[in-house]
Design a protein around this motif. Structure first.
Motif, mmCIF file in Angstrom:
data_model
loop_
_atom_site.group_PDB
_atom_site.id
_atom_site.type_symbol
_atom_site.label_atom_id
_atom_site.label_comp_id
_atom_site.label_asym_id
_atom_site.label_seq_id
_atom_site.Cartn_x
_atom_site.Cartn_y
_atom_site.Cartn_z
ATOM 1 N N ALA A 178 -1.168 39.777 54.525
ATOM 2 C CA ALA A 178 0.089 39.434 55.532
ATOM 3 C C ALA A 178 0.428 38.154 54.779
ATOM 4 O O ALA A 178 -0.079 37.321 54.119
ATOM 5 C CB ALA A 178 -0.364 39.121 56.751
ATOM 6 N N ALA A 179 1.917 38.036 54.944
ATOM 7 C CA ALA A 179 2.517 36.744 54.325
ATOM 8 C C ALA A 179 2.255 35.556 55.159
ATOM 9 O O ALA A 179 2.387 35.567 56.416
ATOM 10 C CB ALA A 179 4.238 37.161 54.015
ATOM 11 N N PRO A 180 2.393 34.382 54.289
ATOM 12 C CA PRO A 180 2.431 33.166 55.157
ATOM 13 C C PRO A 180 3.811 32.894 55.625
ATOM 14 O O PRO A 180 4.395 32.232 54.725
ATOM 15 C CB PRO A 180 1.616 32.050 54.191
ATOM 16 C CG PRO A 180 2.087 32.662 52.925
ATOM 17 C CD PRO A 180 2.257 34.250 53.025
ATOM 18 N N THR A 181 4.395 33.317 56.684
ATOM 19 C CA THR A 181 5.773 33.431 57.049
ATOM 20 C C THR A 181 6.590 32.138 56.842
ATOM 21 O O THR A 181 7.811 32.449 56.858
ATOM 22 C CB THR A 181 5.886 34.399 58.301
ATOM 23 O OG1 THR A 181 5.115 33.881 59.279
ATOM 24 C CG2 THR A 181 5.415 35.578 58.255
ATOM 25 N N ALA A 182 5.993 31.081 57.345
ATOM 26 C CA ALA A 182 6.920 29.853 57.319
ATOM 27 C C ALA A 182 7.272 29.606 55.923
ATOM 28 O O ALA A 182 8.693 29.049 55.819
ATOM 29 C CB ALA A 182 6.094 29.027 57.719
ATOM 30 N N GLY A 183 6.650 30.172 54.814
ATOM 31 C CA GLY A 183 7.037 29.879 53.474
ATOM 32 C C GLY A 183 8.244 30.814 53.181
ATOM 33 O O GLY A 183 8.812 30.608 51.930
ATOM 34 N N LEU A 184 8.348 31.882 53.849
ATOM 35 C CA LEU A 184 9.664 32.833 53.508
ATOM 36 C C LEU A 184 10.916 32.285 53.296
ATOM 37 O O LEU A 184 11.749 32.807 52.711
ATOM 38 C CB LEU A 184 9.554 34.074 54.343
ATOM 39 C CG LEU A 184 8.069 34.979 54.441
ATOM 40 C CD1 LEU A 184 8.328 36.227 55.418
ATOM 41 C CD2 LEU A 184 7.917 35.476 53.044
ATOM 42 N N HIS A 185 10.943 31.365 54.233
ATOM 43 C CA HIS A 185 12.525 30.499 54.488
ATOM 44 C C HIS A 185 12.878 29.495 52.994
ATOM 45 O O HIS A 185 13.985 29.246 52.779
ATOM 46 C CB HIS A 185 12.454 29.638 55.731
ATOM 47 C CG HIS A 185 12.040 30.218 56.895
ATOM 48 N ND1 HIS A 185 12.965 31.092 57.392
ATOM 49 C CD2 HIS A 185 10.792 30.277 57.648
ATOM 50 C CE1 HIS A 185 12.214 31.535 58.601
ATOM 51 N NE2 HIS A 185 10.954 31.318 58.591
ATOM 52 N N MET A 186 11.598 29.283 52.454
ATOM 53 C CA MET A 186 11.930 28.175 51.256
ATOM 54 C C MET A 186 12.414 29.005 50.267
ATOM 55 O O MET A 186 12.166 30.072 49.831
ATOM 56 C CB MET A 186 10.651 27.708 50.917
ATOM 57 C CG MET A 186 10.149 26.640 51.857
ATOM 58 S SD MET A 186 11.238 25.088 51.422
ATOM 59 C CE MET A 186 10.539 23.855 52.835
ATOM 60 N N THR A 187 13.507 28.359 49.538
ATOM 61 C CA THR A 187 13.831 28.839 48.025
ATOM 62 C C THR A 187 13.636 27.723 47.246
ATOM 63 O O THR A 187 13.208 26.518 47.161
ATOM 64 C CB THR A 187 15.390 28.774 48.257
ATOM 65 O OG1 THR A 187 16.157 27.583 48.437
ATOM 66 C CG2 THR A 187 15.787 29.637 49.258
ATOM 67 N N ASP A 188 13.814 28.124 45.876
ATOM 68 C CA ASP A 188 13.762 27.092 44.640
ATOM 69 C C ASP A 188 14.787 25.775 44.660
ATOM 70 O O ASP A 188 14.373 24.941 44.529
ATOM 71 C CB ASP A 188 13.788 27.842 43.403
ATOM 72 C CG ASP A 188 12.614 28.880 43.069
ATOM 73 O OD1 ASP A 188 11.642 28.547 43.507
ATOM 74 O OD2 ASP A 188 13.060 30.078 42.395
ATOM 75 N N ASP A 189 15.823 26.458 45.051
ATOM 76 C CA ASP A 189 16.741 25.029 45.426
ATOM 77 C C ASP A 189 16.250 24.004 46.533
ATOM 78 O O ASP A 189 16.187 22.864 46.236
ATOM 79 C CB ASP A 189 18.034 25.613 45.633
ATOM 80 C CG ASP A 189 18.917 26.232 44.449
ATOM 81 O OD1 ASP A 189 18.163 26.050 43.323
ATOM 82 O OD2 ASP A 189 19.906 26.989 44.765
ATOM 83 N N LEU A 190 15.702 24.501 47.404
ATOM 84 C CA LEU A 190 15.327 23.739 48.531
ATOM 85 C C LEU A 190 14.131 22.751 47.959
ATOM 86 O O LEU A 190 14.084 21.632 48.368
ATOM 87 C CB LEU A 190 14.778 24.431 49.690
ATOM 88 C CG LEU A 190 15.899 24.825 50.655
ATOM 89 C CD1 LEU A 190 15.469 25.762 52.183
ATOM 90 C CD2 LEU A 190 16.655 23.526 51.338
#
Length: 343
Positions: A178-190
């Motif tokens: 399962a994904a660590p879903t809080a991290g799904l929002h992050m981008t390389d630019d952020l």
């Protein structure tokens, strides 16, 4: 403390079924514990909530395409859900099995590209040991034919785009189901913006496992026991945490998986040792946090252990007020939904 105390009403249409076109296009609820204040901003503005000297700890586990479909010799359909690779000769896994008739040792399942799975034995409850043959090149085969293990509240089959979107941009260590879903929002630019603002970003690895899917089956929270999950904390991350505890600056956990890992490993002074271990810590209201100073997290299922963890961190009354606001403001919930920053 009762599990039913952590229920809340949620309209089913607020459960996100698809990711948004952009990772950072989600909404971010802000919860200030000291002031008891609840606010909102776009997730893409999250860097404004950090200060120079803060440390953001991320979970770099990579989700494997853990869902397989095959047929028994009788022709019956079988779904195999890989949970964890076992330390045994050959390719042996702890698995969940779903079929019209109960599984039994010796059952052989035919899978894609001529691979077979043989049921060896029941391990515990719903889990079975399964041997795969041939076992050469198993990971590459799995990447070709496996489906991403979307959680059951996403009521659709996984698509090709889930292979990218149900994975963080920093995912590199295979092993999660399962994904660590809080991290799904992050981008390389952020991440680059955070680093440019004086924020250090450090990884650890926690392979999210079976416990993510398991409901609490007891009435009293204190009776629940967590499934254990493997973790690794690099030396560089341990040093970065120690520096914050010594010199100031916050340790910000990107997700409950990071929070549980740090608190599992934490010493009394909030530092963490480098190394590997298993996280089985169950955090619920009354727990005193040693390491984590702020938490970024998604919105969690009613009566779930993750909701209890965030209740312990934010304070149950404030958190449930925030959840009420999230429902009223039509936030999107769960894995592909919106996020919260608790400071």
């Amino acid at each position: 403390m009762l599990v039913d105390d952590f229920a809340y009403p949620l309209p089913p249409e607020l459960v996100a079924q698809e990711p948004l076109p952009r990772r950072d296009a989600t909404r971010l609820m802000t919860v200030d514990r000291a002031r008891g204040e609840i606010g909102e901003r776009p997730f893409r503005e999250i860097a404004a909530l950090f200060a120079p000297g803060d440390l953001l700890v991320v979970n770099d586990t990579r989700v494997i395409p853990a869902r397989l479909h095959g047929r028994k010799e009788s022709g019956g359909k079988v779904e195999i859900f890989l949970v964890r690779r076992l330390p045994a000769e050959g390719e042996r896994w702890l698995c969940l099995l779903r079929s019209s008739k109960p599984s039994r040792p010796g059952t052989v399942v035919s899978l894609a590209e001529g691979v077979t799975a043989t049921v060896v034995s029941r391990v515990d409850g719903d889990t079975w040991e399964v041997a795969f043959s041939p076992d050469e090149g198993f990971d590459a085969w799995l990447d070709r034919v496996g489906a991403m293990p979307l959680p059951p509240y996403i009521r659709r089959e996984s698509g090709d785009y889930d292979r990218e979107r149900y994975q963080t941009v920093f995912a590199c260590n295979r092993g999660a189901v399962a994904a660590p879903t809080a991290g799904l929002h992050m981008t390389d630019d952020l991440l680059a913006e955070l680093r440019g603002g004086g924020v250090e970003v450090a990884p650890l690895t926690l392979h999210v496992g079976l416990g993510t899917f398991m409901p609490i089956r007891v009435k009293s929270i204190e009776e629940h026991r967590m499934h254990r999950e493997r973790y690794a904390i690099p030396e560089s991350t341990a040093r970065a945490v120690a520096e914050r505890k010594r010199n100031g600056g916050r340790v910000v956990a990107l997700g409950t998986t990071v929070c549980r890992t740090l608190e599992q490993a934490a010493a009394a002074d909030g530092t963490v040792p480098a190394g590997e271990g298993e996280a089985g810590i169950f955090i619920y209201p009354g727990y005193r946090f040693k390491t984590v100073d702020a938490l970024i997290t998604n919105f969690h299922l009613p009566k779930s252990t993750l909701l209890m963890l965030v209740s312990a961190f934010a304070g149950k009354e404030l958190l449930f007020r925030a959840y009420g606001e999230a429902v009223a403001r039509r936030f999107r919930f769960f894995s592909y939904g919106d996020a919260m920053f608790v400071s």
